[in-house]
Design a protein around this motif. Structure first.
Motif, PDB file in Angstrom:
ATOM      1  N   PRO A   3      72.142 -16.208  64.329  1.00 22.43           N
ATOM      2  CA  PRO A   3      72.563 -14.961  64.976  1.00 22.43           C
ATOM      3  C   PRO A   3      71.663 -14.661  66.177  1.00 22.43           C
TER       4      PRO A   3
ATOM      5  N   ASP B  37      64.762 -12.539  60.187  1.00 21.10           N
ATOM      6  CA  ASP B  37      65.146 -12.361  58.784  1.00 21.10           C
ATOM      7  C   ASP B  37      66.243 -13.329  58.351  1.00 21.10           C
ATOM      8  N   TRP B  38      67.042 -13.843  59.305  1.00 19.70           N
ATOM      9  CA  TRP B  38      68.086 -14.781  58.917  1.00 19.70           C
ATOM     10  C   TRP B  38      67.524 -16.163  58.587  1.00 19.70           C
TER      11      TRP B  38
ATOM     12  N   GLU C 126      75.256  -7.719  67.715  1.00 21.86           N
ATOM     13  CA  GLU C 126      75.432  -6.587  66.811  1.00 21.86           C
ATOM     14  C   GLU C 126      76.929  -6.405  66.514  1.00 21.86           C
TER      15      GLU C 126
ATOM     16  N   GLY D 233      78.038 -14.284  59.745  1.00 23.03           N
ATOM     17  CA  GLY D 233      77.160 -15.430  59.908  1.00 23.03           C
ATOM     18  C   GLY D 233      76.966 -16.202  58.616  1.00 23.03           C
ATOM     19  N   GLN D 234      76.775 -15.501  57.513  1.00 24.09           N
ATOM     20  CA  GLN D 234      76.572 -16.173  56.235  1.00 24.09           C
ATOM     21  C   GLN D 234      77.816 -16.939  55.805  1.00 24.09           C
TER      22      GLN D 234
ATOM     23  N   ASP E 166      75.656 -10.174  59.809  1.00 28.15           N
ATOM     24  CA  ASP E 166      75.082 -10.853  58.644  1.00 28.15           C
ATOM     25  C   ASP E 166      76.187 -11.438  57.768  1.00 28.15           C
ATOM     26  N   GLN E 167      77.250 -10.666  57.526  1.00 24.53           N
ATOM     27  CA  GLN E 167      78.356 -11.151  56.693  1.00 24.53           C
ATOM     28  C   GLN E 167      79.078 -12.314  57.364  1.00 24.53           C
TER      29      GLN E 167
ATOM     30  N   LYS F 171      74.633  -5.403  63.102  1.00 29.12           N
ATOM     31  CA  LYS F 171      73.881  -6.278  62.214  1.00 29.12           C
ATOM     32  C   LYS F 171      74.543  -6.474  60.856  1.00 29.12           C
ATOM     33  N   ASN F 172      75.065  -5.391  60.253  1.00 26.29           N
ATOM     34  CA  ASN F 172      75.630  -5.547  58.909  1.00 26.29           C
ATOM     35  C   ASN F 172      76.830  -6.494  58.912  1.00 26.29           C
TER      36      ASN F 172
END
Length: 320
Positions: free
Chosen positions: A51, A99-100, A55, A64-65, A61-62, A57-58
């Motif tokens: 990432p 954090d990722w 943005e 990207g994962q 994150d989903q 971010k929430n």
């Protein structure tokens, strides 16, 4: 969405083609329209999952994962152009890891002996590397196998796409004029492709908001060197500015990995990232009652978010 309905995906970068694949493989009739197939900006990508300054971010994150899960599966087949590689992200200051990165396989801090001169911190981990020309060809073959069709044509507006149950807008920076969306802006990116002097691991410098990036991604016989991220610059001409940027990219990368100094330059790749305050993935009903599902504004994270965003688009299609 009911079988037999027609979806037109506008745009054939990694976002558009991935979305078309996801929809076609659920039985939807999918037709892709784009001036360039595949898109130039996606072809120019490095590319590494991660990432990158994007943005919200929430949702990132989903998305990207989910993409990471799929890229790991694709890495089992060399024909996809995806492989898992170990490497280092380093900083000239004592920065905390992103954090990722910490949940990735093999994550650990680097010892001083592992870092290039001038770097004070770094982290090793394993993540997907994507050879974009090979990968985009793979996606197009997969779309064809699922019954999707492709048309090379420039649109003056989304309405020019013709009859469709749903339009999916994956036009990247072109959405600025097509919609219009004044919140989009160009970020010019550049990579240099050279012969591989024997590298197997990637390297990436944490450059923050700098327009001068430093990274290299080995792909078999070649290495993609990066890069630039020039905010507000949309020109793609390989002019004197691009030549100077290429020389600077080569010098930065060779300082970290001296073997690259003698590598032969094979290609210069330029693209324009569609930068937006937030990625836009949402449904919109126009005045003529047509449904448009937007999927654009991914900045430098188009590959990273591609599968997650495509699956969200699928969930936004009308039931009937």
């Amino acid at each position: 969405m009911a079988a037999g309905k027609r979806v037109v995906v506008v745009g054939a970068g990694v976002a558009g083609i991935t979305t078309a694949v996801v929809l076609a493989e659920t039985g939807v009739s999918v037709h892709v329209i784009a001036k360039e197939v595949p898109g130039v900006t996606s072809l120019a990508a490095g590319a590494m999952w991660g990432p990158y300054l994007v943005e919200p971010k929430n949702k990132v994150d989903q998305w990207g994962q989910r993409s990471l899960e799929i890229f790991r599966r694709l890495a089992e087949d060399p024909a996809t152009g995806v492989r898992l590689a170990s490497g280092i992200e380093a900083s000239r200051t004592a920065e905390a890891p992103p954090d990722w990165a910490t949940p990735l396989p093999g994550f650990r801090p680097c010892g001083p002996a592992e870092l290039p001169a001038g770097f004070s911190a770094g982290y090793r981990f394993t993540m997907p590397l994507i050879d974009m020309p090979t990968y985009l060809d793979y996606l197009l073959r997969r779309l064809d196998a699922a019954g999707g069709t492709v048309e090379r044509r420039r649109l003056a507006s989304l309405a020019d796409a013709g009859p469709a149950t749903v339009l999916v807008n994956c036009t990247g920076l072109s959405a600025k004029a097509l919609l219009p969306d004044p919140g989009l802006r160009p970020t010019r990116g550049q990579h240099v492709v050279v012969t591989n002097p024997g590298l197997t691991e990637f390297f990436s410098k944490d450059t923050g908001l700098s327009s001068d990036l430093l990274c290299f991604y080995p792909h078999g016989d070649t290495v993609v060197l990066g890069g630039t991220a020039i905010d507000g610059e949309g020109g793609l001409a390989s002019d004197d500015t691009a030549a100077a940027a290429a020389a600077s990219i080569l010098a930065r990368c060779a300082e970290v990995e001296p073997r690259l100094a003698a590598a032969r330059v094979l290609e210069h790749r330029l693209g324009v990232r569609p930068t937006r305050a937030t990625v836009r993935v949402e449904a919109d009903r126009r005045e003529d009652d047509a449904v448009v599902v937007h999927n654009y504004g991914h900045g430098g994270a188009g590959v990273t978010l591609s599968w997650g965003c495509a699956e969200e688009v699928r969930g936004l299609l009308p039931d009937k």
